[in-house]
Design an enzyme around this catalytic site. Structure first.
Site, PDB file in Angstrom:
ATOM      1  NE  ARG A 104      -3.827   0.571   1.985  1.00 51.76           N
ATOM      2  CZ  ARG A 104      -5.055   0.658   2.523  1.00 51.76           C
ATOM      3  NH1 ARG A 104      -5.272   1.465   3.557  1.00 51.76           N
ATOM      4  NH2 ARG A 104      -6.046  -0.042   2.043  1.00 51.76           N
ATOM      5  CG  HIS A 131      -8.492   0.174  -2.701  1.00 52.56           C
ATOM      6  ND1 HIS A 131      -7.721  -0.945  -2.425  1.00 52.56           N
ATOM      7  CD2 HIS A 131      -9.096   0.506  -1.517  1.00 52.56           C
ATOM      8  CE1 HIS A 131      -7.851  -1.252  -1.150  1.00 52.56           C
ATOM      9  NE2 HIS A 131      -8.676  -0.405  -0.577  1.00 52.56           N
ATOM     10  CD  GLN A 134     -13.070  -1.826  -0.375  1.00 56.14           C
ATOM     11  OE1 GLN A 134     -12.238  -1.743   0.505  1.00 56.14           O
ATOM     12  NE2 GLN A 134     -14.280  -2.338  -0.159  1.00 56.14           N
ATOM     13  CG  ASP A 222     -13.716   6.461  -0.530  1.00 55.39           C
ATOM     14  OD1 ASP A 222     -13.709   6.125   0.674  1.00 55.39           O
ATOM     15  OD2 ASP A 222     -12.689   6.442  -1.234  1.00 55.39           O
ATOM     16  CB  CYS A 261     -14.233   1.079   0.409  1.00 58.87           C
ATOM     17  SG  CYS A 261     -13.413   2.680   0.520  1.00 58.87           S
ATOM     18  NE  ARG A 289     -10.645  -5.167   0.747  1.00 59.61           N
ATOM     19  CZ  ARG A 289      -9.739  -4.242   1.081  1.00 59.61           C
ATOM     20  NH1 ARG A 289     -10.108  -3.174   1.741  1.00 59.61           N
ATOM     21  NH2 ARG A 289      -8.460  -4.366   0.719  1.00 59.61           N
TER      22      ARG A 289
HETATM   23  N1   CP Z   1     -11.213   0.127   2.571  1.00 63.64           N
HETATM   24  C1   CP Z   1      -9.929  -0.005   2.990  1.00 63.64           C
HETATM   25  O1   CP Z   1      -8.992  -0.198   2.203  1.00 63.64           O
HETATM   26  O2   CP Z   1      -9.782   0.069   4.338  1.00 63.64           O
HETATM   27  P1   CP Z   1      -8.399   0.217   5.106  1.00 63.64           P
HETATM   28  O3   CP Z   1      -7.821   1.569   4.722  1.00 63.64           O
HETATM   29  O4   CP Z   1      -8.757   0.126   6.559  1.00 63.64           O
HETATM   30  O5   CP Z   1      -7.482  -0.881   4.656  1.00 63.64           O
END
Ligand code: CP
Length: 306
Positions: A104, A131, A134, A222, A261, A289
């Protein structure tokens, strides 16, 4: 053998994406029946987080262990990557220890650099551009609630950010219509819109949230400002008209679901009434997830599909 990187939805075929989802669904079903399996026994996954995470971190850690493997958590403050060692050298070294790497990062170019120099599969755990992990959980959640997503209408409201970009990829790859409502200053990247247009994607971008959600099967939003971002530069004020409340949800189909998300700022991009209401699928989405990651890991590492 070609490495099975999971970098983005636009670089994988619809057949591969559907296969990962089917496998994830089958593994979820067996897990709920109490059946345990360990197709990744002895395998290790490195997790590099340059940004905070709750869902992505926990779902990858738990998912890898449920498949019989284990994880190594890495953060820039604990490794030389944050002190000047190059991403290429990090990729070469980690590839000698682990069987896959998830990253990430704020910088999509770093993901591509890692994948170019790794000799094990690399997974995109979120970048400034996309992403994709997700989105597999999101499509899985939609289909659990509303059946096949092909031909359905999804409305996206708010920021044309990395999540919006992956929704655009998903709309093309899974064959659904995507209505995007966002402020002019926060439109999705033109390059991704052009990619979709070249593939006859049914993507409409406008600034009217009421028009976008009308007759939608699913309404998605979001956070307007990432929880790790301290600078807002008036963005919240610009996005005020895009809040999802009960009045906006009433314009969607009566059986439409709401997705987000997470993490969410209640009363900003969505009201508590909606996110905690009967049409909200956000907790199923968060749970998925875990199941989607297991499908991704199994595919990347060549576990037998089920
Ligand atoms: N939706 C998502 O990626 O959550 P986090 O940032 O908690 O990983």
């Amino acid at each position: 053998m070609t490495l099975r990187h999971f970098l983005d939805l636009d670089v994988l075929s619809p057949t591969v994406l559907r296969g990962i989802l089917d496998d994830a669904t089958a593994r979820k079903r067996r897990m709920k029946l109490g059946q345990h399996e360990a197709p990744l026994a002895g395998k290790a996954l490195a997790l590099i987080f340059e940004k905070p995470s709750t869902r992505t971190r926990v779902s990858f850690e738990v998912g890898m262990r449920q498949l019989g493997g284990h994880t190594v958590m890495l953060s820039p403050v604990d490794m030389h990557l944050g002190r000047g060692e190059s991403i290429a050298d990090t990729a070469r070294v980690l590839s000698r220890y682990v069987d896959a790497i998830m990253i990430r990062t704020q910088d999509h170019a770093k993901l591509l650099d890692l994948a170019a120099h790794a000799t094990v599969p690399v997974i995109n755990g979120l970048t400034d551009r996309t992403h994709p992990c997700q989105l597999l959980a999101d499509v899985m959640t939609f289909e659990e609630h509303r059946g096949p997503i092909r031909g359905k209408r999804v409305a996206w409201a708010g920021d044309g950010n990395n999540m919006a970009a992956s929704w655009i990829h998903a709309a093309v790859q899974f064959g659904f219509e995507l209505q995007i409502a966002c402020a002019d200053a926060y439109r999705p990247s033109q390059a991704i819109l052009d990619w979709a247009a070249e593939r006859q994607g049914r993507i409409v971008v406008g600034d009217d949230v009421r028009a976008a959600v009308r007759d939608a099967d699913c309404v998605v939003t979001d956070t307007w400002v990432s929880m790790s971002d301290t600078r807002t530069d008036g963005k919240r004020e610009l996005l005020e008209p895009y809040r999802i409340d009960a009045g906006i949800m009433a314009l969607a189909r009566p059986d439409a679901i709401f997705m987000h998300c997470l993490p969410a700022y209640r009363e900003q991009e969505v009201t508590s009434e909606v996110i905690d209401g009967p049409r909200s699928a956000v907790w199923d989405e968060a749970e998925n997830r875990l199941h989607a990651q297991k499908g991704i890991l199994a595919w990347c590492l060549g576990a037998p599909t089920t």
